[in-house]
Design an enzyme around this catalytic site. Structure first.
Site, PDB file in Angstrom:
ATOM      1  N   GLU A  80      20.059  18.429 -34.514  1.00 56.75           N
ATOM      2  CA  GLU A  80      18.643  18.366 -34.871  1.00 56.75           C
ATOM      3  C   GLU A  80      18.282  19.520 -35.798  1.00 56.75           C
ATOM      4  O   GLU A  80      18.657  20.659 -35.576  1.00 56.75           O
ATOM      5  CB  GLU A  80      17.768  18.421 -33.611  1.00 56.75           C
ATOM      6  CG  GLU A  80      17.977  17.254 -32.664  1.00 56.75           C
ATOM      7  CD  GLU A  80      17.522  15.910 -33.250  1.00 56.75           C
ATOM      8  OE1 GLU A  80      16.845  15.904 -34.285  1.00 56.75           O
ATOM      9  OE2 GLU A  80      17.859  14.873 -32.653  1.00 56.75           O
ATOM     10  N   ARG A  90       6.312   8.193 -24.774  1.00 56.08           N
ATOM     11  CA  ARG A  90       6.262   6.724 -24.780  1.00 56.08           C
ATOM     12  C   ARG A  90       6.485   6.184 -23.371  1.00 56.08           C
ATOM     13  O   ARG A  90       5.993   5.133 -22.995  1.00 56.08           O
ATOM     14  CB  ARG A  90       7.337   6.192 -25.746  1.00 56.08           C
ATOM     15  CG  ARG A  90       7.305   4.710 -26.010  1.00 56.08           C
ATOM     16  CD  ARG A  90       8.320   4.338 -27.091  1.00 56.08           C
ATOM     17  NE  ARG A  90       9.664   4.836 -26.817  1.00 56.08           N
ATOM     18  CZ  ARG A  90      10.517   4.276 -25.968  1.00 56.08           C
ATOM     19  NH1 ARG A  90      10.193   3.195 -25.308  1.00 56.08           N
ATOM     20  NH2 ARG A  90      11.724   4.802 -25.776  1.00 56.08           N
ATOM     21  N   CYS A 143      13.062  16.158 -24.804  1.00 55.33           N
ATOM     22  CA  CYS A 143      14.060  16.886 -25.609  1.00 55.33           C
ATOM     23  C   CYS A 143      13.393  17.724 -26.684  1.00 55.33           C
ATOM     24  O   CYS A 143      13.703  18.907 -26.849  1.00 55.33           O
ATOM     25  CB  CYS A 143      15.073  15.917 -26.226  1.00 55.33           C
ATOM     26  SG  CYS A 143      16.252  15.306 -25.002  1.00 55.33           S
ATOM     27  N   HIS A 167      21.467  15.890 -30.029  1.00 52.75           N
ATOM     28  CA  HIS A 167      21.326  14.637 -29.287  1.00 52.75           C
ATOM     29  C   HIS A 167      22.664  13.893 -29.300  1.00 52.75           C
ATOM     30  O   HIS A 167      23.358  13.884 -30.318  1.00 52.75           O
ATOM     31  CB  HIS A 167      20.261  13.743 -29.937  1.00 52.75           C
ATOM     32  CG  HIS A 167      18.911  13.861 -29.306  1.00 52.75           C
ATOM     33  ND1 HIS A 167      17.792  14.272 -29.993  1.00 52.75           N
ATOM     34  CD2 HIS A 167      18.486  13.607 -28.026  1.00 52.75           C
ATOM     35  CE1 HIS A 167      16.744  14.270 -29.174  1.00 52.75           C
ATOM     36  NE2 HIS A 167      17.138  13.877 -27.987  1.00 52.75           N
TER      37      HIS A 167
END
Ligand code: PCA
Length: 214
Positions: A80, A90, A143, A167
């Site tokens: 990342e 979500r 995360c 990830h």
């Protein structure tokens, strides 16, 4: 000795396992020469995960912190680039918390870049035979929350400690009953090992394309 803190996450969203934790355990069990590696499992809970991370950083006093999480649906190991100051869930976390458009740090900067040589880390994972790429977003779930909280902690309290987030895809055992991208757990661990070793041993990055058009 370079002290490295690696973190993985507890299972979430009904999964039986979380390959981020399973893989970082393997790194700590067989550390590279010159690296002292401590693996810590974080809860998949907003706020709590950051308290656990802070406690681990205080205990381990690391030179490098590499946090790792599962990104189900991604086909490769992704380093990342940037953490953003927003929680927008979500799905509920493991404590049923579902923040919407909430800053992680009130009045904090909009974003932090990882302080890892991201392109060199990707190149090292690929050289180890592991599919890998740079990611431009860690999402807005737990995360990214941990990634942003880590970078804020390092920026404000530990300027000489470097940090970043990786990830990983589903491991093969998670997708035996569905069609979804996955990698074998040993391959995920090999990618993380290459990334960790590179991040621990170099600060300069290479010039290589790692961008995205969307
Ligand atoms: N992945 C989630 C949180 C925990 C994990 O392993 C995420 O990408 O936000």
């Amino acid at each position: 000795m370079t002290r490295v803190l690696v973190t993985g996450f507890d299972t979430f969203a009904g999964e039986a396992t979380n390959p981020s934790w399973e893989a970082v355990r393997l790194l700590a069990d067989a550390p590279e020469p010159g690296l002292a590696v401590t693996a810590v499992k974080l809860s998949c809970v907003y706020g709590v995960a950051l308290e656990e991370l802070r406690a681990a950083v205080e205990r381990v006093d690391p030179d490098l912190v590499l946090c790792v999480g599962q990104a189900g649906g991604r086909p490769d190991v992704t380093v990342e680039r940037v953490a953003i100051n927003i929680d927008d869930a979500r799905i509920p976390d493991n404590a049923g918390r579902q923040p919407i458009d909430t800053p992680i740090v009130e009045a904090g900067p909009a974003a932090y870049f990882a302080t890892l040589p991201a392109k060199a880390c990707v190149a090292a994972a690929r050289a180890a035979g592991v599919p890998a790429s740079v990611s431009q977003t860690a999402g807005t779930f737990v995360c990214n929350h941990v990634f942003y909280g880590l970078m804020h902690l390092l920026a404000t309290e530990r300027p000489t400690t470097r940090g970043g987030f990786v990830h990983v895809p589903f491991s093969c055992d998670q997708v035996t009953d569905r069609v979804a991208p996955s990698l074998p757990l040993p391959t995920i661990a090999a990618g993380l090992r290459a990334i960790m070793t590179t991040a621990a041993t170099r600060t300069d990055d290479i010039t290589a394309s790692g961008g995205a058009t969307h």
